[in-house]
Motif scaffolding. Sequence first.
Motif, short mmCIF file in Angstrom:
data_model
loop_
_atom_site.label_atom_id
_atom_site.label_comp_id
_atom_site.label_asym_id
_atom_site.label_seq_id
_atom_site.Cartn_x
_atom_site.Cartn_y
_atom_site.Cartn_z
N PHE A 42 -3.00 -4.47 6.42
CA PHE A 42 -1.95 -4.32 5.42
C PHE A 42 -1.99 -2.91 4.81
O PHE A 42 -0.94 -2.26 4.68
CB PHE A 42 -2.13 -5.38 4.32
N ILE A 43 -3.17 -2.45 4.45
CA ILE A 43 -3.33 -1.12 3.85
C ILE A 43 -2.85 -0.04 4.84
O ILE A 43 -2.12 0.88 4.46
CB ILE A 43 -4.80 -0.87 3.43
N LYS A 44 -3.24 -0.14 6.09
CA LYS A 44 -2.83 0.83 7.11
C LYS A 44 -1.31 0.83 7.28
O LYS A 44 -0.69 1.88 7.42
CB LYS A 44 -3.49 0.52 8.45
N LYS A 45 -0.73 -0.35 7.26
CA LYS A 45 0.72 -0.48 7.46
C LYS A 45 1.51 0.08 6.29
O LYS A 45 2.63 0.55 6.46
CB LYS A 45 1.06 -1.97 7.67
N HIS A 46 0.93 0.07 5.09
CA HIS A 46 1.66 0.48 3.89
C HIS A 46 1.15 1.79 3.29
O HIS A 46 1.22 1.99 2.08
CB HIS A 46 1.61 -0.64 2.85
N GLN A 47 0.68 2.70 4.13
CA GLN A 47 0.17 3.99 3.64
C GLN A 47 1.24 4.77 2.88
O GLN A 47 0.91 5.51 1.96
CB GLN A 47 -0.36 4.82 4.80
N ALA A 48 2.48 4.62 3.24
CA ALA A 48 3.56 5.38 2.59
C ALA A 48 3.81 4.93 1.16
O ALA A 48 4.35 5.69 0.35
CB ALA A 48 4.84 5.27 3.41
N ASP A 49 3.43 3.72 0.82
CA ASP A 49 3.63 3.19 -0.54
C ASP A 49 2.28 3.18 -1.25
O ASP A 49 1.45 2.31 -1.02
CB ASP A 49 4.21 1.77 -0.46
N SER A 50 2.07 4.17 -2.12
CA SER A 50 0.74 4.33 -2.74
C SER A 50 0.31 3.10 -3.54
O SER A 50 -0.87 2.78 -3.58
CB SER A 50 0.71 5.58 -3.62
N ARG A 51 1.26 2.41 -4.16
CA ARG A 51 0.90 1.21 -4.92
C ARG A 51 0.33 0.13 -4.01
O ARG A 51 -0.71 -0.46 -4.30
CB ARG A 51 2.14 0.68 -5.65
N LEU A 52 0.97 -0.10 -2.88
CA LEU A 52 0.48 -1.12 -1.94
C LEU A 52 -0.76 -0.64 -1.19
O LEU A 52 -1.67 -1.43 -0.94
CB LEU A 52 1.59 -1.49 -0.94
N ALA A 53 -0.80 0.63 -0.85
CA ALA A 53 -1.93 1.17 -0.08
C ALA A 53 -3.23 1.15 -0.88
O ALA A 53 -4.30 1.21 -0.29
CB ALA A 53 -1.61 2.59 0.38
N GLN A 54 -3.14 1.04 -2.19
CA GLN A 54 -4.35 1.01 -3.02
C GLN A 54 -4.68 -0.39 -3.53
O GLN A 54 -5.57 -0.56 -4.36
CB GLN A 54 -4.19 1.97 -4.19
N MET A 55 -4.01 -1.39 -3.00
CA MET A 55 -4.25 -2.77 -3.42
C MET A 55 -5.66 -3.21 -3.00
O MET A 55 -6.05 -3.04 -1.86
CB MET A 55 -3.19 -3.69 -2.79
N SER A 56 -6.41 -3.74 -3.95
CA SER A 56 -7.77 -4.22 -3.64
C SER A 56 -7.69 -5.51 -2.82
O SER A 56 -6.65 -6.17 -2.76
CB SER A 56 -8.55 -4.47 -4.92
N LEU A 57 -8.81 -5.86 -2.22
CA LEU A 57 -8.88 -7.10 -1.46
C LEU A 57 -8.56 -8.29 -2.36
O LEU A 57 -7.81 -9.20 -1.97
CB LEU A 57 -10.25 -7.26 -0.81
N ALA A 58 -9.10 -8.31 -3.58
CA ALA A 58 -8.84 -9.41 -4.52
C ALA A 58 -7.36 -9.47 -4.88
O ALA A 58 -6.76 -10.56 -4.92
CB ALA A 58 -9.68 -9.25 -5.77
N GLU A 59 -6.74 -8.32 -5.13
CA GLU A 59 -5.30 -8.30 -5.44
C GLU A 59 -4.48 -8.77 -4.25
O GLU A 59 -3.53 -9.54 -4.41
CB GLU A 59 -4.88 -6.88 -5.83
N PHE A 60 -4.89 -8.33 -3.06
CA PHE A 60 -4.20 -8.75 -1.84
C PHE A 60 -4.28 -10.26 -1.66
O PHE A 60 -3.29 -10.92 -1.36
CB PHE A 60 -4.80 -8.02 -0.63
N ALA A 61 -5.47 -10.81 -1.87
CA ALA A 61 -5.67 -12.26 -1.69
C ALA A 61 -4.81 -13.08 -2.64
O ALA A 61 -4.37 -14.18 -2.28
CB ALA A 61 -7.14 -12.60 -1.88
N GLN A 62 -4.56 -12.56 -3.83
CA GLN A 62 -3.75 -13.28 -4.82
C GLN A 62 -2.26 -13.00 -4.68
O GLN A 62 -1.45 -13.67 -5.31
CB GLN A 62 -4.21 -12.91 -6.24
N SER A 63 -1.90 -12.02 -3.86
CA SER A 63 -0.51 -11.61 -3.75
C SER A 63 0.26 -12.49 -2.77
O SER A 63 -0.32 -13.28 -2.02
CB SER A 63 -0.43 -10.15 -3.29
N ASP A 64 1.56 -12.29 -2.76
CA ASP A 64 2.41 -12.99 -1.80
C ASP A 64 2.31 -12.37 -0.40
O ASP A 64 2.87 -12.91 0.56
CB ASP A 64 3.88 -12.94 -2.26
N TYR A 65 1.60 -11.26 -0.28
CA TYR A 65 1.44 -10.60 1.02
C TYR A 65 0.40 -11.30 1.89
O TYR A 65 0.40 -11.17 3.10
CB TYR A 65 1.06 -9.13 0.85
N SER A 66 -0.53 -12.01 1.27
CA SER A 66 -1.55 -12.69 2.06
C SER A 66 -1.06 -14.08 2.44
O SER A 66 -0.24 -14.68 1.74
CB SER A 66 -2.87 -12.78 1.29
#
Length: 123
Positions: A42-66
């Motif tokens: 996910f981080i590699k795919k969203h390098q262009a969006d700094s907000r998404l590219a810096q999402m922590s694993l915990a934030e990712f796990a709680q997000s709608d992206y996981s």
Amino acid sequence: LFVTPHLHYASHKLLSFPEHKGRMFTVFRHPIERAIVSHSDFIKKHQADSRLAQMSLAEFAQSDYSSKDWLTRFLVNKRRERVTWEDVQKAKEILRKKFLIGLYDRVEESMERIERYFGWFRN
């Protein structure tokens, strides 16, 4: 042998009759390892969006992206509805009755087991 991403269609057409003794196999990765790899991808795919590219694993796990409970959802055919304890039990029963399960971190051993089960042999 057939390979398909359409589990529900294939299982209905081929395995829902008592005279069809089909068995499927799958290889599972530990859920934590899978989450880490998903986050990294996910981080590699969203390098262009700094907000998404810096999402922590915990934030990712709680997000709608996981993907939450993706395997249970897939097995019981519930894409958006709330997953219940009964759904988890049903998914476990489907896996127990219809799948030979291998482990990703022991993939060679798992594939040898699957080959023995199905009577396949390496050349």
